[in-house]
Design an enzyme around this catalytic site. Structure first.
Site, PDB file in Angstrom:
ATOM      1  N   LYS A 185      -0.734   4.972  -7.429  1.00 59.06           N
ATOM      2  CA  LYS A 185      -0.827   6.420  -7.628  1.00 59.06           C
ATOM      3  C   LYS A 185      -0.136   6.812  -8.937  1.00 59.06           C
ATOM      4  O   LYS A 185      -0.639   7.642  -9.696  1.00 59.06           O
ATOM      5  CB  LYS A 185      -0.236   7.161  -6.419  1.00 59.06           C
ATOM      6  CG  LYS A 185      -1.148   7.060  -5.197  1.00 59.06           C
ATOM      7  CD  LYS A 185      -0.554   7.559  -3.886  1.00 59.06           C
ATOM      8  CE  LYS A 185      -1.545   7.248  -2.747  1.00 59.06           C
ATOM      9  NZ  LYS A 185      -1.094   7.662  -1.420  1.00 59.06           N
ATOM     10  N   GLN A 198       4.233   9.279   1.285  1.00 60.63           N
ATOM     11  CA  GLN A 198       3.414   8.125   1.663  1.00 60.63           C
ATOM     12  C   GLN A 198       3.622   7.775   3.139  1.00 60.63           C
ATOM     13  O   GLN A 198       4.759   7.692   3.609  1.00 60.63           O
ATOM     14  CB  GLN A 198       3.765   6.927   0.763  1.00 60.63           C
ATOM     15  CG  GLN A 198       2.869   5.728   0.922  1.00 60.63           C
ATOM     16  CD  GLN A 198       1.423   5.962   0.464  1.00 60.63           C
ATOM     17  OE1 GLN A 198       1.157   6.826  -0.375  1.00 60.63           O
ATOM     18  NE2 GLN A 198       0.499   5.219   1.013  1.00 60.63           N
ATOM     19  N   ASP A 258      -2.687  15.732  -0.272  1.00 51.33           N
ATOM     20  CA  ASP A 258      -3.318  14.841   0.706  1.00 51.33           C
ATOM     21  C   ASP A 258      -4.331  15.585   1.587  1.00 51.33           C
ATOM     22  O   ASP A 258      -5.172  14.956   2.219  1.00 51.33           O
ATOM     23  CB  ASP A 258      -2.248  14.262   1.652  1.00 51.33           C
ATOM     24  CG  ASP A 258      -1.773  12.876   1.238  1.00 51.33           C
ATOM     25  OD1 ASP A 258      -2.574  12.119   0.668  1.00 51.33           O
ATOM     26  OD2 ASP A 258      -0.595  12.563   1.518  1.00 51.33           O
TER      27      ASP A 258
HETATM   28  N1  GUN Z   1      -1.127   5.982   3.714  1.00 53.44           N
HETATM   29  C1  GUN Z   1      -2.378   5.438   3.680  1.00 53.44           C
HETATM   30  N2  GUN Z   1      -3.235   6.284   3.097  1.00 53.44           N
HETATM   31  C2  GUN Z   1      -2.530   7.386   2.757  1.00 53.44           C
HETATM   32  C3  GUN Z   1      -2.889   8.600   2.115  1.00 53.44           C
HETATM   33  O1  GUN Z   1      -4.044   8.869   1.746  1.00 53.44           O
HETATM   34  N3  GUN Z   1      -1.861   9.492   1.933  1.00 53.44           N
HETATM   35  C4  GUN Z   1      -0.592   9.243   2.345  1.00 53.44           C
HETATM   36  N4  GUN Z   1       0.322  10.183   2.141  1.00 53.44           N
HETATM   37  N5  GUN Z   1      -0.242   8.127   2.954  1.00 53.44           N
HETATM   38  C5  GUN Z   1      -1.212   7.209   3.150  1.00 53.44           C
END
Ligand code: GUN
Length: 285
Positions: free
Chosen positions: A52, A96, A119
């Site tokens: 990211k 996350q 998200d």
């Molecule tokens: N863990 C796995 N996929 C995601 C996601 O798209 N966002 C977040 N915050 N955590 C994740």
């Protein structure tokens, strides 16, 4: 069989965003700022969070990664989120998942201001998706819809089967496919006689979290297959999807690889959502 190249499609989205973001300093005095919070050292999360940050760099988006220790108390994390909510220099906040077990994911998701919820996990954003009112779209389902579009597949009128009912992928992608006028059957790992249902699919989206669970005998010729899985092959230990690529690909009209399919699209959509939060927060002239 056509391979749907998520890496390439996501690269072109990021290029377009980079060109857009490059115009922001002159227009708005700054660039968007995404804060990504990781709690603990979950190995998959370490990789995702790093990816990211790299995507932010590619798009010219400012990124701050906060790494908090595994033992961080829930209240301390919630306080941190409150600070980020109040900080006008921050446009997007992402925590996350998964979180350590002593922290409630529901509380954390609710704590993030909905206007910074890149998200699209906040209950009000989820409600907006289901009620067709303004909302932030969740990244993976949004990425899947873009993959279908890029592959020239219009869901309208298509028999579509989604395997998986999670809040993050299965439920929202089913809703987006319905809104695109597909006929959607939502199933899961406990669905009785799953192969008889998947064999009817013209579009099959697999987000079940089980390595190679969809095999060639479960797919009819000409199906478009979207593999959301990110698993380890129990035999080789290699990265693989929920779809057994070798037996399914020869029957599919189009299929996403793992890695290089849905994963990069999730991150490209996260970048899009960050720019969207930034633009929405601008003071109206
Ligand atoms: N863990 C796995 N996929 C995601 C996601 O798209 N966002 C977040 N915050 N955590 C994740």
């Amino acid at each position: 069989m056509k391979l749907i190249d998520g890496k390439q499609i996501s690269a072109s989205i990021k290029e377009r965003l980079a060109a857009q973001v490059a115009t922001f300093p002159e227009k708005y005095g700054r660039v968007p700022h995404l804060v990504v919070v990781r709690v603990g050292e979950d190995p998959a999360s370490v990789v995702y969070v790093r990816n990211k940050a790299r995507a932010c760099e590619a798009c010219g988006i400012r990124n701050t990664t906060l790494v908090l220790p595994e033992e961080t108390p829930e209240a301390a994390l919630l306080d941190r989120i409150k600070e980020l909510n109040a900080d006008n220099s921050v446009d997007g906040v992402l925590v996350q998942l998964p979180l350590p077990r002593h922290i409630s994911e529901a509380k954390v998701i609710e704590a993030i201001d909905r206007s910074k919820d890149v998200d699209g996990f906040h209950p009000l954003n989820v409600a907006g998706l289901w009620q067709k009112t303004p909302h932030m779209s969740p990244c993976t389902p949004k990425g899947i819809m873009k993959l279908l579009e890029a592959a020239g597949v219009d869901p309208k009128g298509k028999r579509t089967v989604v395997i998986g009912r999670s809040n993050i992928v299965g439920l929202p992608v089913a809703k987006m496919l319905l809104d695109a006028n597909a006929t959607v059957t939502l199933c899961h790992t406990r669905t009785v006689d799953l192969p008889s249902i998947t064999r009817q699919a013209e579009i099959l989206v697999v987000a079940a979290g089980h390595a190679k669970m969809v095999t060639g005998d479960m797919v009819s010729p000409g199906c478009v297959v979207i593999d959301v899985g990110m698993d380890r092959d129990p035999e080789t230990g290699k990265l693989c999807g929920d779809v057994d690529f070798d037996s399914v690909a020869p029957k599919a009209a189009a299929i996403t690889p793992v890695p290089g399919g849905v994963g990069p699209m999730t991150i490209a959509c996260l970048m899009e959502n960050t720019v969207e939060c930034f633009l929405k927060a601008l003071p109206t002239p």
